[in-house]
Design a protein around this motif. Structure first.
Motif, mmCIF file in Angstrom:
data_model
loop_
_atom_site.group_PDB
_atom_site.id
_atom_site.type_symbol
_atom_site.label_atom_id
_atom_site.label_comp_id
_atom_site.label_asym_id
_atom_site.label_seq_id
_atom_site.Cartn_x
_atom_site.Cartn_y
_atom_site.Cartn_z
ATOM 1 N N GLY A 9 0.819 -1.208 0.000
ATOM 2 C CA GLY A 9 0.000 0.000 0.000
ATOM 3 C C GLY A 9 0.853 1.257 0.000
ATOM 4 O O GLY A 9 2.026 1.225 0.363
ATOM 5 N N PRO A 10 0.278 2.384 -0.384
ATOM 6 C CA PRO A 10 1.040 3.626 -0.494
ATOM 7 C C PRO A 10 1.226 4.386 0.813
ATOM 8 O O PRO A 10 2.055 5.284 0.890
ATOM 9 C CB PRO A 10 0.199 4.460 -1.463
ATOM 10 C CG PRO A 10 -1.197 3.997 -1.212
ATOM 11 C CD PRO A 10 -1.078 2.524 -0.899
ATOM 12 N N GLU A 11 0.444 4.039 1.842
ATOM 13 C CA GLU A 11 0.447 4.811 3.084
ATOM 14 C C GLU A 11 1.498 4.310 4.053
ATOM 15 O O GLU A 11 1.920 3.178 3.999
ATOM 16 C CB GLU A 11 -0.930 4.716 3.758
ATOM 17 C CG GLU A 11 -2.080 5.148 2.873
ATOM 18 C CD GLU A 11 -2.308 6.635 2.883
ATOM 19 O OE1 GLU A 11 -2.207 7.244 3.935
ATOM 20 O OE2 GLU A 11 -2.591 7.176 1.811
ATOM 21 N N GLY A 12 1.880 5.147 4.978
ATOM 22 C CA GLY A 12 2.796 4.747 6.031
ATOM 23 C C GLY A 12 3.107 5.927 6.927
ATOM 24 O O GLY A 12 3.277 7.037 6.447
ATOM 25 N N GLU A 13 3.167 5.696 8.218
ATOM 26 C CA GLU A 13 3.503 6.754 9.175
ATOM 27 C C GLU A 13 5.004 6.989 9.155
ATOM 28 O O GLU A 13 5.785 6.080 8.897
ATOM 29 C CB GLU A 13 3.063 6.338 10.583
ATOM 30 C CG GLU A 13 1.562 6.164 10.728
ATOM 31 C CD GLU A 13 0.791 7.449 10.539
ATOM 32 O OE1 GLU A 13 1.264 8.504 11.002
ATOM 33 O OE2 GLU A 13 -0.284 7.407 9.913
ATOM 34 N N ALA A 14 5.407 8.192 9.468
ATOM 35 C CA ALA A 14 6.839 8.514 9.545
ATOM 36 C C ALA A 14 7.510 7.603 10.561
ATOM 37 O O ALA A 14 7.012 7.419 11.671
ATOM 38 C CB ALA A 14 7.018 9.976 9.946
ATOM 39 N N GLY A 15 8.616 7.011 10.173
ATOM 40 C CA GLY A 15 9.347 6.112 11.052
ATOM 41 C C GLY A 15 8.829 4.687 11.048
ATOM 42 O O GLY A 15 9.456 3.791 11.576
ATOM 43 N N GLU A 16 7.646 4.456 10.456
ATOM 44 C CA GLU A 16 7.110 3.099 10.375
ATOM 45 C C GLU A 16 7.405 2.517 9.005
ATOM 46 O O GLU A 16 7.693 3.226 8.063
ATOM 47 C CB GLU A 16 5.583 3.107 10.571
ATOM 48 C CG GLU A 16 5.135 3.368 11.978
ATOM 49 C CD GLU A 16 3.622 3.249 12.099
ATOM 50 O OE1 GLU A 16 2.996 2.592 11.268
ATOM 51 O OE2 GLU A 16 3.085 3.836 13.047
ATOM 52 N N ARG A 17 7.274 1.231 8.925
ATOM 53 C CA ARG A 17 7.390 0.566 7.643
ATOM 54 C C ARG A 17 6.235 1.050 6.777
ATOM 55 O O ARG A 17 5.092 1.056 7.204
ATOM 56 C CB ARG A 17 7.297 -0.949 7.859
ATOM 57 C CG ARG A 17 7.339 -1.757 6.606
ATOM 58 C CD ARG A 17 7.401 -3.218 6.978
ATOM 59 N NE ARG A 17 6.247 -3.585 7.762
ATOM 60 C CZ ARG A 17 5.424 -4.584 7.444
ATOM 61 N NH1 ARG A 17 5.639 -5.297 6.380
ATOM 62 N NH2 ARG A 17 4.404 -4.865 8.203
ATOM 63 N N GLY A 18 6.515 1.504 5.569
ATOM 64 C CA GLY A 18 5.473 2.017 4.669
ATOM 65 C C GLY A 18 4.627 0.906 4.103
ATOM 66 O O GLY A 18 4.764 -0.260 4.450
ATOM 67 N N GLY A 19 3.777 1.277 3.213
ATOM 68 C CA GLY A 19 2.978 0.283 2.506
ATOM 69 C C GLY A 19 1.682 -0.074 3.163
ATOM 70 O O GLY A 19 1.154 -1.158 2.961
ATOM 71 N N GLY A 20 1.118 0.835 3.955
ATOM 72 C CA GLY A 20 -0.174 0.574 4.572
ATOM 73 C C GLY A 20 -1.311 0.971 3.648
ATOM 74 O O GLY A 20 -1.124 1.693 2.675
#
Length: 173
Positions: free
Chosen positions: A33-44
């Motif tokens: 996925g395109p989403e992700g919080e700063a510092g977290e693994r992206g791809g949500g």
């Protein structure tokens, strides 16, 4: 040789098998996925949208596995029992959430002819389309799937089946 009826070349899917296959779908989708919080693994993903009714069980499993809390449905009718007809939307998901589909994971149990996904893809062109099972005619409409079956195979899903007693081949004890 005679032509087979749709149910004569059947692929029977148990609840256990569906659960394993839907989890395998989640594993394939993890981090895509395109989403992700700063510092977290992206791809949500922002949300999961299940195509009702067949996509509801796989979507629930995928949402659980990927920790996606926003789940909605789109209701598309394209079958009358085992006969396919023109696809039409009966219920749409939340428009503010959907926008053009960016960050949305659309889940169904199966892509057959591809008509249902084609209709939903026209509405949400940037969504990611995932199915547990795919047939060759509809494969181009799905971005991610787990298992391909032949076009002439009828899939018997667990929600379509009932348990019944079967007598033994030999004896009655």
């Amino acid at each position: 040789m005679t032509d087979r009826l749709p149910h004569e070349k059947g692929f029977h899917v148990s609840w256990d098998q569906l659960h394993r296959d839907a989890r395998a779908l989640a594993w394939r989708l993890d981090g895509m996925g395109p989403e992700g919080e700063a510092g977290e693994r992206g791809g949500g993903w922002r949300a999961v949208v299940a195509i009702t009714r067949g996509g509801m069980a796989p979507a629930m499993i995928v949402a659980r596995e990927l920790d996606i809390r926003t789940v909605d449905t789109i209701s598309v009718k394209s079958y009358d029992h085992q006969s396919q007809s023109a696809a039409k939307v009966l219920k749409s998901p939340d428009a503010d959430m959907m926008r053009d589909g960016t960050g949305i994971l659309v889940v169904d149990d199966l892509v057959d002819s591809g008509r249902t996904l084609e209709l939903v893809r026209q509405l949400y062109p940037k969504a990611h389309f995932a199915t547990v099972y795919a047939k060759p005619m509809g494969r181009d409409q799905v971005d991610t799937f787990v298992t391909e079956v032949s076009q002439d195979t009828w899939i018997f899903f667990p929600w379509d089946m009932g348990l019944q007693y079967v007598p033994p081949y030999r004896g009655t004890d």
